[in-house]
Scaffold this motif. Structure first.
Motif, PDB file in Angstrom:
ATOM      1  N   UNK A  31       5.333  48.148  63.223  1.00  0.00           N
ATOM      2  CA  UNK A  31       3.956  48.486  63.556  1.00  0.00           C
ATOM      3  C   UNK A  31       3.600  49.925  63.220  1.00  0.00           C
ATOM      4  N   UNK A  32       4.619  50.752  62.967  1.00  0.00           N
ATOM      5  CA  UNK A  32       4.371  52.172  62.677  1.00  0.00           C
ATOM      6  C   UNK A  32       4.768  52.531  61.254  1.00  0.00           C
ATOM      7  N   UNK A  33       4.984  51.522  60.407  1.00  0.00           N
ATOM      8  CA  UNK A  33       5.574  51.806  59.106  1.00  0.00           C
ATOM      9  C   UNK A  33       4.699  51.252  57.995  1.00  0.00           C
ATOM     10  N   UNK A  34       4.507  52.049  56.997  1.00  0.00           N
ATOM     11  CA  UNK A  34       3.770  51.595  55.830  1.00  0.00           C
ATOM     12  C   UNK A  34       4.663  51.811  54.614  1.00  0.00           C
ATOM     13  N   UNK A  41      -0.263  54.807  61.493  1.00  0.00           N
ATOM     14  CA  UNK A  41      -0.854  54.125  62.650  1.00  0.00           C
ATOM     15  C   UNK A  41      -1.878  53.085  62.202  1.00  0.00           C
ATOM     16  N   UNK A  42      -1.863  52.809  60.876  1.00  0.00           N
ATOM     17  CA  UNK A  42      -2.888  51.928  60.317  1.00  0.00           C
ATOM     18  C   UNK A  42      -3.014  50.583  61.043  1.00  0.00           C
ATOM     19  N   UNK A  43      -1.882  49.885  61.391  1.00  0.00           N
ATOM     20  CA  UNK A  43      -2.030  48.591  62.057  1.00  0.00           C
ATOM     21  C   UNK A  43      -2.795  48.716  63.375  1.00  0.00           C
ATOM     22  N   UNK A  44      -2.574  49.832  64.095  1.00  0.00           N
ATOM     23  CA  UNK A  44      -3.263  50.002  65.378  1.00  0.00           C
ATOM     24  C   UNK A  44      -4.744  50.281  65.162  1.00  0.00           C
ATOM     25  N   UNK A 246       3.230  43.052  64.773  1.00  0.00           N
ATOM     26  CA  UNK A 246       4.128  44.020  65.411  1.00  0.00           C
ATOM     27  C   UNK A 246       3.351  44.947  66.335  1.00  0.00           C
ATOM     28  N   UNK A 247       2.169  45.392  65.895  1.00  0.00           N
ATOM     29  CA  UNK A 247       1.372  46.297  66.724  1.00  0.00           C
ATOM     30  C   UNK A 247       0.934  45.599  68.015  1.00  0.00           C
ATOM     31  N   UNK A 248       0.454  44.351  67.897  1.00  0.00           N
ATOM     32  CA  UNK A 248       0.019  43.629  69.105  1.00  0.00           C
ATOM     33  C   UNK A 248       1.206  43.379  70.028  1.00  0.00           C
ATOM     34  N   UNK A 249       2.354  43.002  69.441  1.00  0.00           N
ATOM     35  CA  UNK A 249       3.544  42.761  70.258  1.00  0.00           C
ATOM     36  C   UNK A 249       3.931  44.014  71.028  1.00  0.00           C
ATOM     37  N   UNK A 250       3.845  45.169  70.351  1.00  0.00           N
ATOM     38  CA  UNK A 250       4.212  46.420  71.018  1.00  0.00           C
ATOM     39  C   UNK A 250       3.328  46.652  72.236  1.00  0.00           C
TER      40      UNK A 250
END
Lengths: 273, 272
Positions: A31-34, A41-44, A246-250
């Motif tokens: 979720x923190x990786x591009x 932080x793009x997914x968030x 991944x972001x939502x799961x976090x």
């Protein structure tokens, strides 16, 4: 034991780290990786911009809250009633609460399709009583999902609550009565406060379980009542947007752990350890 | 409650009975429906037949799913029992640092929402090429059911007097001899209960399995997929078989714990 005992724990510890901790950390990292930019932080940001995610989140919170409140409304009187039963009747009641607890969630959810369907026993009874002409649509909407979730989670509230209630010393209640307190006062001033830690702990536990519920909304909602878990399923298995999943799961994991920490504190107090 | 009026008592009894009915009636309705001759889910069934059981037992895909479920549950529950049992013993008897931390880690699959465990395992197994493999399924099912083993055996080891083991050691018995001749003969009712709970848990697991099983089909996975598509009365027969299986397994546990004079099932469930 002559050693410090770590050797007994080591095999499971290795397995846990490899097969549980590392995958979870890997997922959090996604979720923190591009790929091109590294940390991101793009997914968030994408989550905050998409109204559909907020709607699903709102849905999940609302359904979880209602199902939890329904659980308290049904579970507290049930546990309280069980406390006052004679030994034999109490054993039967306990068995009837525990059995559904161990029966597959799929079976319990499926049972509601049979009970609440258009030709199901509830609708047929309502029609026979003349309360409704057309069958009431219980299934494939929020009502059905809420009923199913309340049903599946009820033992999680009733069992610890009942355990706390039978620990309450009858002499406390007798003392209050001998001092002239009416039944209502005894209940609200003595009995209820003693059950409050267990009630609060059970409520939080049920709420956490509601937040992550997957099977019941998928089956009783018929795809029309998406909750967080079903959204995650879509993002993993259908659209492939692993970074957003991944972001939502976090977020879900952090919220769950925070509520769980509160639950632990209350549960320790409730069981007096 | 002392001094409460008969009306209050009647209202409470009504509320309590409603709660029990709400919990159990859906299960009780499924059972007669599974013997229905009709395709539609009408209650009561128009007439009785065994056709849905025949469909189930005559369908090679259901039979294969059942076999897969049994094999996975058998292997993973024994693995969870062995690893979890040793770890529960080490945590209760050991003196090493970080025991609370380790125990918290072992109980984590109970707290982390299953959907998150499913996604993490999906991503992790995909990364190392074990997605859709039997090994991956066994690994996942083992760790998911360690917590129930730890809960049951943790209490059992704690309640077993350490001095009895110390006597055996002081007489020159090795640890494994003590385990076989002293610990297991005393703890086996709890060991059996822990194994049954892990077995039921694995046999019923659906979320993680749906995510990582690939082409493997277990009974719950197949049931879940069918339920999403359409309501098929064969599921009613499957559900009844699962209910019967759960009742038998729990009855066996209750019987063995009672004979051993051990804590009741309720204490086992609420101990966590």
């Amino acid at each position: 034991m002559r050693s410090n005992g770590f050797g007994f724990v080591a095999p499971l510890l290795v397995l846990m780290i490899v097969a549980f901790n590392v995958p979870i950390i890997y997922m959090l990292g996604l979720g923190f990786w591009d790929k091109s930019r590294g940390f991101s932080l793009a997914p968030y940001e994408a989550l905050a911009d998409a109204p559909v995610y907020l709607r699903v989140l709102g849905n999940t919170l609302r359904i979880s809250l209602i199902a939890t409140l329904a659980n308290v409304a049904i579970g507290y009187p049930l546990a309280h009633w069980m406390r006052g039963l004679g030994n034999r009747a109490r054993m039967i009641a306990i068995a009837l609460v525990i059995l559904p607890f161990w029966v597959s969630i799929l079976v319990r959810t499926y049972a509601w399709i049979v009970v609440l369907g258009n030709a199901g026993i509830v609708n047929r009874s309502l029609q026979w009583l003349g309360l409704t002409e057309e069958p009431v649509p219980f299934l494939y909407n929020e009502l059905g999902v809420t009923i199913g979730m309340a049903n599946v989670l009820l033992p999680f509230l009733v069992l610890p609550l009942f355990a706390a209630m039978i620990r309450i010393d009858d002499r406390l209640l007798q003392a209050a009565a001998s001092l002239g307190a009416p039944a209502r006062t005894i209940f609200w001033k003595v009995y209820f406060p003693l059950t409050l830690p267990a009630l609060a702990a059970g409520t939080l536990l049920v709420f956490i379980l509601c937040l992550g519920f997957y099977i019941t909304p998928a089956i009783l909602g018929g795809g029309r009542v998406p909750m967080i878990s079903n959204l995650l399923d879509t993002l993993i298995n259908q659209i492939p947007r692993w970074d957003q999943a991944a972001a939502i799961s976090t977020i879900l994991l952090v919220v769950t752990l925070l509520i769980f920490a509160a639950y632990r504190r209350l549960d320790r107090r409730a069981s007096g350890t | 409650m002392i001094g409460s009026s008969p009306w209050t008592r009647r209202a409470l009894a009504a509320a309590g009975i409603f709660g029990l009915v709400f919990l159990t009636v859906p299960l009780l309705i499924v059972i007669p429906m599974s013997f229905s001759s009709a395709r539609a889910l009408t209650f009561p069934p128009p007439s009785l037949s065994l056709r849905w059981y025949e469909t189930f037992f005559g369908d090679p895909r259901w039979m294969e799913a059942m076999w897969t479920s049994i094999v996975i549950a058998a292997i993973s529950s024994v693995a969870a029992l062995l690893l979890g049992g040793l770890a529960a013993y080490g945590l209760r008897r050991g003196t090493f640092g970080g025991r609370d931390w380790a125990e918290g880690n072992f109980m984590a699959p109970l707290v982390v929402p299953t959907i998150i465990a499913a996604i993490a395992l999906y991503l992790g197994l995909a990364k190392i090429g074990l997605l859709g493999s039997f090994t991956g399924l066994l690994l996942a099912h083992t760790i998911l059911h360690v917590p129930v083993v730890m809960m049951v055996l943790g209490v059992a080891v704690r309640d077993f007097d350490l001095r009895i083991e110390q006597v055996a050691w002081s007489l020159g018995a090795s640890w494994s001899y003590t385990a076989r001749r002293v610990l297991l003969p005393n703890l086996w009712p709890s060991v059996f209960a822990a194994w049954i709970f892990a077995f039921i848990g694995s046999f019923d697991e659906v979320i993680v399995t749906s995510f990582i099983a690939g082409r493997y089909e277990t009974v719950p996975k197949r049931m879940f997929n069918e339920l999403i598509l359409e309501v098929n009365p064969t599921i009613t027969a499957v559900a009844t078989l699962l209910i019967a299986f759960t009742i038998l397994a729990l009855a066996a546990v209750a019987l063995i714990l009672r004979r051993a004079g051990k804590s009741t099932l309720v204490e086992g469930v609420t101990a966590g």
